[in-house]
Design a protein around this motif. Structure first.
Motif, short mmCIF file in Angstrom:
data_model
loop_
_atom_site.label_atom_id
_atom_site.label_comp_id
_atom_site.label_asym_id
_atom_site.label_seq_id
_atom_site.Cartn_x
_atom_site.Cartn_y
_atom_site.Cartn_z
N TYR A 1 0.81 -0.85 0.02
CA TYR A 1 0.01 0.17 -0.19
C TYR A 1 0.99 1.47 0.01
O TYR A 1 1.28 1.89 1.00
N GLU A 2 1.60 1.47 -0.86
CA GLU A 2 2.92 2.38 -1.61
C GLU A 2 1.63 3.81 -2.01
O GLU A 2 0.87 4.00 -2.09
N TRP A 3 2.43 4.64 -1.50
CA TRP A 3 1.77 6.23 -1.87
C TRP A 3 2.44 6.76 -3.10
O TRP A 3 1.98 6.92 -4.14
N GLY B 1 4.09 -11.05 0.45
CA GLY B 1 3.08 -9.78 1.10
C GLY B 1 2.78 -10.30 2.59
O GLY B 1 2.36 -9.16 3.14
N SER B 2 3.51 -10.92 2.58
CA SER B 2 3.60 -11.73 4.34
C SER B 2 4.16 -12.66 5.02
O SER B 2 3.73 -13.81 3.75
N VAL C 1 -2.64 -7.61 0.87
CA VAL C 1 -1.38 -7.61 -0.35
C VAL C 1 -2.45 -5.75 -0.52
O VAL C 1 -4.15 -6.28 -1.74
N ASN C 2 -2.19 -5.11 -1.40
CA ASN C 2 -2.94 -4.03 -2.52
C ASN C 2 -3.27 -4.73 -3.19
O ASN C 2 -1.75 -5.77 -4.17
N GLU D 1 -2.45 -8.55 -8.66
CA GLU D 1 -2.32 -8.28 -10.06
C GLU D 1 -1.76 -8.60 -11.24
O GLU D 1 -1.07 -9.42 -12.10
N ARG D 2 -0.67 -6.98 -11.31
CA ARG D 2 1.07 -6.22 -11.89
C ARG D 2 1.81 -7.69 -11.63
O ARG D 2 2.18 -7.81 -12.89
#
Length: 487
Positions: free
Chosen positions: A420-422, A445-446, A455-456, A461-462
């Motif tokens: 979850y990035e800026w 992710g964990s 996870v975002n 997906e990417r």
């Protein structure tokens, strides 16, 4: 004619009239189990005693020969087992699945006994109460949680922290034993369902405890058992501690790090250390002698008259392995939501740093990045230099990581974050560029003991389209990935 029976436990009269099609009499053992489970539910949702259920449950417990202390909410499982050592074996594997008997017959008495023991473990763990928690109460809960894990067929601490062991209360009765003797459960199904809930309860107990006051008192601090929830609180509050409190906090962190490292080191040591290099002649020493091949190759020299085999050549095993230097770059998001992964991966990085021909680099980041490589061999010192909390800007970590990639084909980058990035797109583009250059890129992710983490979905997906799907779950998954690359 009416066949009437009186249930000794509840006092209710049950039965049926002969010659009618009504239901048969209720099994008294079923009634007893229901009483125990109704009491369990009542106590879980309402701390007030229900006099009828309490008296009925006491009659059941005494009738089947179990100690009345099983019904005392203040009695820990440890204290009961210390007084009644024979119960330790019954708690082990108590809730693990068992095969159905071949004849289909059920042991009704054993089922009632099992219900009483299960109720005790569940009530002690899940009825954690409210208000301020003392160090002794936290230690008792951790001990009871260890017994729950043993009842499920796991090692104590396995569901909460991926480590073996808690406090020792006495020989043969402590929850620090090897776990249940029954069938080991499928942890891939069990851990995600139960582990996070146990961790959440433990975290709540730690938050309700006056931790600074406890740490300042060596006697109280000695009652604490290090756990992931406790370590998280210590790492968050370490800058506010000093003197005796800080020393006790460091001692707890060190103990936890050592315990987790022992578990992870066992997993890593199972890895192959490299493929056999047959271009290097084998060393001609006795321990490398290939006796079977030597005999087979010299069978033509067998003398039937003398009953003797003449050996004109010895054969040796190749033991040299290909040890191309590998570079492992671990990038860890140190925001508050990733503390479990951060602790595990910091310890894991230190273990891989101890392997021959593995060059490990460690970077932690939130809105700023910190190169922790100089301390990568000591996870304790590494954790003390982290600062939990804040936002996440992975581009600052990427700026430190990219110059460390000297030989892409011999480099693996492990990126641990919830992503979850800026600045999502610039970060992903730089990650994709690393992957295209030949770097083995592993997004994680964990890597928790419980296996739960979000996870975002944009990144998930990417990464999937890129051919580098996100690893989420137990830390064993990451260990296996790294073993494959470093072998």
């Amino acid at each position: 004619m009416t066949d009437r029976t009186t249930d000794e436990t509840t006092g209710h009269i049950t039965g049926h009239i002969e010659g009618t099609d009504g239901p048969p009499a209720a099994d008294p053992h079923d009634n007893r189990r229901q009483v125990l489970y109704w009491r369990l539910l009542a106590r879980l949702f309402d701390p007030e005693e229900q006099a009828t259920l309490e008296s009925a449950s006491l009659a059941v417990v005494e009738d089947i020969g179990l100690p009345p202390a099983l019904l005392d909410p203040q009695a820990s499982v440890d204290s009961i087992v210390q007084r009644h050592p024979d119960l330790a074996a019954e708690f082990d594997g108590l809730m693990a699945p068992e095969p159905e008997p071949e004849d289909g017959a059920r042991d009704r008495v054993a089922e009632v006994r099992r219900a009483a023991l299960v109720s005790k473990v569940l009530l002690n763990v899940f009825a954690s109460g409210s208000g301020t928690v003392t160090a002794g109460q936290l230690a008792r809960w951790q001990s009871d949680a260890g017994w729950l894990e043993r009842a499920l067929g796991c090692r104590p601490g396995e569901l909460r922290g991926g480590r073996a062991g808690g406090r020792t209360a006495g020989p043969g009765v402590s929850p620090t034993g090897t776990g249940g003797g029954g069938t080991t459960p499928d942890l891939s199904r069990l851990i995600p369902a139960i582990g996070p809930e146990l961790g959440a309860i433990e975290a709540d107990l730690v938050k309700r405890m006056h931790l600074r006051e406890v740490l300042a008192d060596p006697k109280l601090a000695s009652q604490l058992t290090p756990s992931m929830s406790l370590i998280e609180q210590l790492l968050r509050d370490k800058n506010n501690l000093s003197g005796v409190a800080l020393a006790n906090a460091k001692s707890l962190i060190r103990r936890f790090v050592d315990e987790v490292a022992e578990v992870l080191r066992t997993q890593v040591e199972k890895a192959s250390v490299g493929a056999i290099d047959r271009s290097i002649p084998p060393k001609r020493v006795f321990r490398n002698l290939d006796l079977d091949r030597t005999i087979w190759k010299n069978l033509t020299n067998w003398s039937p008259e003398e009953q003797r085999l003449y050996v004109d050549r010895l054969y040796y095993r190749h033991t040299a392995r290909k040890t191309t230097p590998q570079r492992l770059i671990v990038v860890v998001d140190q925001s508050g939501s990733m503390v479990d992964s951060m602790v595990n991966c910091t310890i894991l990085a230190s273990i891989f740093a101890g392997l021959p021909k593995v060059d490990v680099h460690l970077i932690a980041y939130d809105t700023q990045a910190l190169d922790l490589t100089p301390w990568v061999h000591d996870p304790f010192e590494t954790l003390l230099r982290t600062q939990l909390g804040g936002g996440t800007d992975g581009t600052v970590a990427m700026a430190l990581a990219q110059p460390k990639v000297a030989e892409p084909r011999n480099t693996v980058v492990v990126w641990i974050s919830d992503f979850y990035e800026w600045r999502t797109e610039p970060l992903f583009e730089s990650m994709a560029a690393l992957h295209r250059s030949g770097v083995k890129f592993i997004p994680v992710g964990s890597v928790t003991s419980s296996g739960r983490g979000s996870v975002n979905p944009w990144f998930r997906e990417r990464f999937k389209d890129l051919g580098t799907p996100v690893i989420s779950g137990h830390i064993r998954k990451l260990v296996n990935e790294l073993r494959t690359f470093l072998a």
